[in-house]
Write a protein that holds these residues in place. Structure first.
Motif, PDB file in Angstrom:
ATOM      1  N   ALA A  90       0.837  -1.202   0.000  1.00  0.00           N
ATOM      2  CA  ALA A  90       0.000   0.000   0.000  1.00  0.00           C
ATOM      3  C   ALA A  90       0.870   1.248   0.000  1.00  0.00           C
ATOM      4  N   ALA A  91       1.946   1.230   0.763  1.00  0.00           N
ATOM      5  CA  ALA A  91       2.844   2.384   0.821  1.00  0.00           C
ATOM      6  C   ALA A  91       3.440   2.639  -0.556  1.00  0.00           C
ATOM      7  N   ALA A  92       3.885   1.578  -1.225  1.00  0.00           N
ATOM      8  CA  ALA A  92       4.512   1.736  -2.538  1.00  0.00           C
ATOM      9  C   ALA A  92       3.513   2.285  -3.546  1.00  0.00           C
ATOM     10  N   VAL A  93       2.299   1.732  -3.544  1.00  0.00           N
ATOM     11  CA  VAL A  93       1.318   2.130  -4.556  1.00  0.00           C
ATOM     12  C   VAL A  93       0.816   3.556  -4.321  1.00  0.00           C
ATOM     13  N   PHE A  99       6.478   2.447 -13.014  1.00  0.00           N
ATOM     14  CA  PHE A  99       5.882   1.783 -14.163  1.00  0.00           C
ATOM     15  C   PHE A  99       5.073   0.572 -13.700  1.00  0.00           C
ATOM     16  N   GLY A 100       3.821   0.464 -14.155  1.00  0.00           N
ATOM     17  CA  GLY A 100       3.009  -0.695 -13.811  1.00  0.00           C
ATOM     18  C   GLY A 100       2.312  -0.581 -12.470  1.00  0.00           C
ATOM     19  N   ARG A 101       2.240   0.634 -11.932  1.00  0.00           N
ATOM     20  CA  ARG A 101       1.651   0.825 -10.608  1.00  0.00           C
ATOM     21  C   ARG A 101       0.179   0.392 -10.580  1.00  0.00           C
TER      22      ARG A 101
END
Lengths: 271, 332
Positions: A90-93, A99-101
Motif C-alpha cells: 500500500a505504501a509503494a502504490v 511503471f506498472g503501478r
C-alpha cells in the motif's frame, strides 16, 4: 404531523424488511438453540429437552482443540504476514509513481475477486508442480493471498489521505525515515491496520474452500465442522463449536467496523 | 558577509521539463530573500532543492559553505514552512512544535518549555493542548512557523506561506514575518507569486520565469528598472515600448520599459521625450486615474493624479516623460 408521516415507511415495506432480516438471522439462532438440545442424532424441532452438557463434551474432545489451535495459528500467522506485506505494498502504490503501478494495484486485489475454488485449484497445482508437500505452511500461504488484500485495501485508503507534505515535514524537522514511520505514518495508519488485521483474521478463521485444496492431513476448525456433519455422533458438539466460531469472528469484525467508522477524524483532520 | 545559500549553475530536470535551468544565486546571511514568479516558473523547485526534497540534475549547491547535494533533508540546518502547513493531525499543537526537538532526543521538560516559548513568540501562548483541526488558517500558519523556528535553523524556507490567508490577515502576517526576521537575524527565503508581497517584504528579489532567473536585485531596481519584458510585465504593470516606438525615440535597444506613473499628459518641456496619441480608455483607481493612450497602435498606460482633469476618450493628447525613466531591456 405531515412531515412525520412522510418519514414513516409503509407497513408492507416494514414487514418485508423484518422478514428479510429474520430469514438471514433465524437460522443462526437455530444453531445456537441446538447447542443445548438433548437429542444428539437428529435436529428435531422443537428440541426434546435443554442441556449444557455439550459444552463439557466439546471441552474434553481433543479433536476440537486440535482444530481450534490449528485455525488460530494459521489465522495469526497469515494475518501477521499480510500486515507486513499489505502495508508495504500500500505504501509503494500510494506514495510513489512507478511503471506498472495500476497493474500491481489490480493484481493485488484480484485474489479476493476470484472465486475461492479457482484460487484453491491454482495453488494446489502450483504446490504439486513445485513439489511442495501440503502442510501447515501451505494453508498459511493460501490464506495469506486473500488476507493481504484486506490489509492492503484498508491501508491504501488511509495512505491516500495522508498528505505527502506530512512526511516531508517530518524529514524537514530532522526525523530520519524510521522515525518518520514510527511517529508520523504509523499513528496515522494504525487504526486502518488494526481493522484490516481483524478482518483478515476473521476471514482466515472461517475459510473452507482454499483450505480444502491447500491442506494436507490437518483439519482447520471449519473443515472439522464439515466432517462432523457427515458423522451423526454427538452432533450438538458441532453447534457448540459453531457458536464459538461466530463469537471469535464476529467480535473482530465489529471492532474493525468501529475503528474505521471514525477514520475521517483520525487521518483527515485539519485538511 | 557570509553566504547562506549558494547556487552554482543549478539545474533540475523532470524528464524533458527543465524545472530549474542553470540558476546562479547567492543569498547572504540574515537576508530576507524572495523568489518571485508565476506557477511553474521553478521557484518552488529551487526551494525544495534548498530543503533537500529534490536533488539537482546538474550544478552545485552550498549551504553555509557546506556541499548540499546528497545530504538528506533531516541532516540540513534549514527548516521549511509548508504551503499547506503540514501540521501533524494526530499530535497536539505543543507536540507538533516540539517534534523536531523530540526526534533529536531532547528531554521532555526541555522541549516542552522550548515549544511553549516558540508558541509565545508567534503570539499563540496557551494553545499547546489543542489539535491542528481546532485552529483557524492564520493560527495554523503561526504554529507551522513556530515548529520550524524552534529548531533554530540557519535558513528558514517559506513556501507561499501567506497564500491561503485572507487579505487583511496576510498584510498583518507580512509585517510580523518581517519584524520576526529582523529580530531573529535568520536568513529567510520566501517563495511567492504575489509581486506586492515580494516588493514590500524582501531585501532582494529573484524573478523567475521558465526555470531561469530573469532578474535579481533590490525591490526598487526590479520595479523601476526591469531587465526583461517578462519582469516589466510581471512586476507591477510597466509599459513595454515596442521596437518601432524605441526607434522613433532614438533608442538603440529594441524594447524599453516605462512606468505609468513616470508619464505625464502634458506638452514636453526641455529635454523631455514626447509621444502623441489618442485616449483609448480611462478608469478611476482612487488616488490616480489610469488613462490608456493609443500611440501608433501600441497602448501606453498613464497613471495620472486624480486631481488632474481627465481627457475624453478619443481626444488627442501629448505624452511626456524624462529620458531617465525610459529603461532599455533585453529582448526576452
Amino acid at each position: 404531523m405531515r412531515s412525520e408521516k412522510t418519514n414513516r415507511a409503509p407497513l408492507g415495506l416494514k414487514i418485508a424488511a423484518a422478514a428479510g432480516l429474520a430469514f438471514m438471522h433465524l437460522p443462526i439462532l437455530l444453531i445456537f438453540l441446538y447447542a443445548f438440545t438433548t437429542e444428539e442424532k437428529t435436529y428435531q424441532f422443537p428440541p426434546p429437552g435443554l442441556t449444557t452438557q455439550w459444552f463439557a463434551v466439546a471441552w474434553n474432545r481433543p479433536d476440537v482443540w486440535a482444530a481450534l489451535t490449528l485455525s488460530v495459528k494459521v489465522a495469526a500467522i497469515a494475518t501477521a504476514a499480510a500486515l507486513v506485506l499489505g502495508t508495504l505494498c500500500a505504501a509503494a502504490v500510494s506514495q510513489t509513481r512507478f511503471f506498472g503501478r495500476e497493474t500491481v494495484s489490480l493484481l493485488v486485489i484480484l485474489p479476493i475477486a476470484l472465486p475461492g475454488i479457482i484460487t484453491g485449484i491454482a495453488l494446489r497445482s502450483a504446490f504439486s508442480m513445485a513439489d511442495i508437500p501440503f502442510s501447515f505452511w501451505t494453508i498459511v500461504l493460501g490464506h495469506a493471498t486473500f488476507c493481504i488484500v484486506v490489509v492492503y485495501n484498508n491501508a491504501v485508503a488511509r495512505f491516500r489521505r495522508i498528505s505527502g507534505s506530512l512526511i516531508e515535514a517530518s524529514l524537514d524537522l530532522g526525523a530520519d525515515g524510521f522515525q518518520t514511520f514510527r511517529y508520523v505514518i504509523l499513528p496515522n495508519i494504525g487504526t486502518a491496520l488494526l481493522a484490516g488485521g481483524m478482518l483478515a483474521f476473521a476471514l482466515s478463521f472461517d475459510e473452507v474452500i482454499v483450505t480444502t485444496f491447500t491442506a494436507g492431513q490437518q483439519s482447520t476448525l471449519p473443515i472439522w465442522m464439515l466432517e462432523e456433519l457427515i458423522r451423526p455422533r454427538q452432533r450438538p458438539v458441532t453447534n457448540v463449536v459453531a457458536m464459538i466460531v461466530v463469537i471469535v469472528t464476529f467480535l473482530p469484525i465489529l471492532g474493525a467496523y468501529y475503528l474505521t467508522r471514525d477514520g475521517d477524524q483520525i487521518a483527515g483532520a485539519g485538511k | 558577509m557570509t553566504t547562506a545559500v549558494l547556487f552554482d549553475n543549478v539545474s533540475r530536470h523532470f524528464g524533458a521539463v527543465r524545472a530549474v535551468d542553470r540558476v546562479n544565486l547567492s543569498i547572504t546571511e540574515g537576508e530576507f530573500f524572495a523568489m518571485l514568479g508565476p506557477s511553474g516558473s521553478g521557484k518552488t523547485t529551487c526551494l525544495r532543492l534548498m530543503a533537500g526534497f529534490e536533488q539537482p540534475s546538474a550544478g552545485h549547491i552550498e549551504i553555509f559553505g557546506e556541499t548540499a547535494e546528497g545530504v538528506p533533508p533531516y541532516r540540513r540546518s534549514v527548516n521549511t514552512v509548508f504551503q499547506d502547513y503540514a501540521l501533524f493531525p494526530h499530535l497536539s499543537i505543543l507536540d507538533n512544535v516540539a517534534y523536531g526537538l523530540m526526534v533529536k532526543g531532547i528531554g521532555r521538560e526541555e522541549r516542552r518549555k522550548a515549544a511553549g516559548d516558540a508558541l509565545a513568540m508567534v503570539k499563540l501562548p496557551g494553545y499547546g493542548a489543542r489539535r491542528p483541526g481546532q485552529l483557524s488558517g492564520g493560527q495554523r500558519q503561526r504554529v507551522a512557523l513556530a515548529r520550524a523556528l524552534v529548531n533554530k535553523p540557519k535558513v528558514l524556507l517559506l513556501d507561499e506561506p501567506l497564500g491561503a490567508l485572507d487579505l487583511k490577515l496576510r498584510e498583518q502576517m507580512q509585517e510580523e514575518l518581517k519584524s520576526l526576521q529582523k529580530s531573529l537575524g535568520i536568513t529567510f527565503v520566501f517563495v511567492t507569486h504575489d509581486q506586492g508581497e515580494a516588493l514590500s517584504m524582501a531585501d532582494r528579489i529573484a524573478v523567475f520565469n521558465e526555470g531561469r532567473i530573469q532578474q535579481l536585485g533590490r525591490p526598487e531596481d526590479v520595479y523601476n528598472r526591469p531587465k526583461t519584458r517578462f519582469v516589466a510585465d510581471f512586476v507591477g504593470s510597466s509599459n513595454v515600448l515596442s521596437s518601432k516606438l524605441c526607434q522613433k525615440l532614438g533608442l538603440t535597444a529594441s524594447y524599453a520599459s516605462l512606468r505609468p506613473e513616470a508619464v505625464a499628459i502634458a506638452p514636453a518641456s526641455d529635454g523631455a521625450l514626447s509621444l502623441s496619441g489618442t485616449v483609448a480608455g480611462r478608469s478611476f483607481l482612487g488616488a490616480t486615474n489610469r488613462i490608456v493612450v493609443d500611440v501608433e497602435g501600441s497602448r501606453i498606460a498613464v497613471a495620472s493624479p486624480a486631481a488632474q482633469a481627465v481627457p475624453e476618450i478619443g481626444s488627442p493628447v501629448t505624452l511626456s516623460f524624462a529620458t531617465r525613466d525610459l529603461h532599455p531591456m533585453e529582448d526576452a
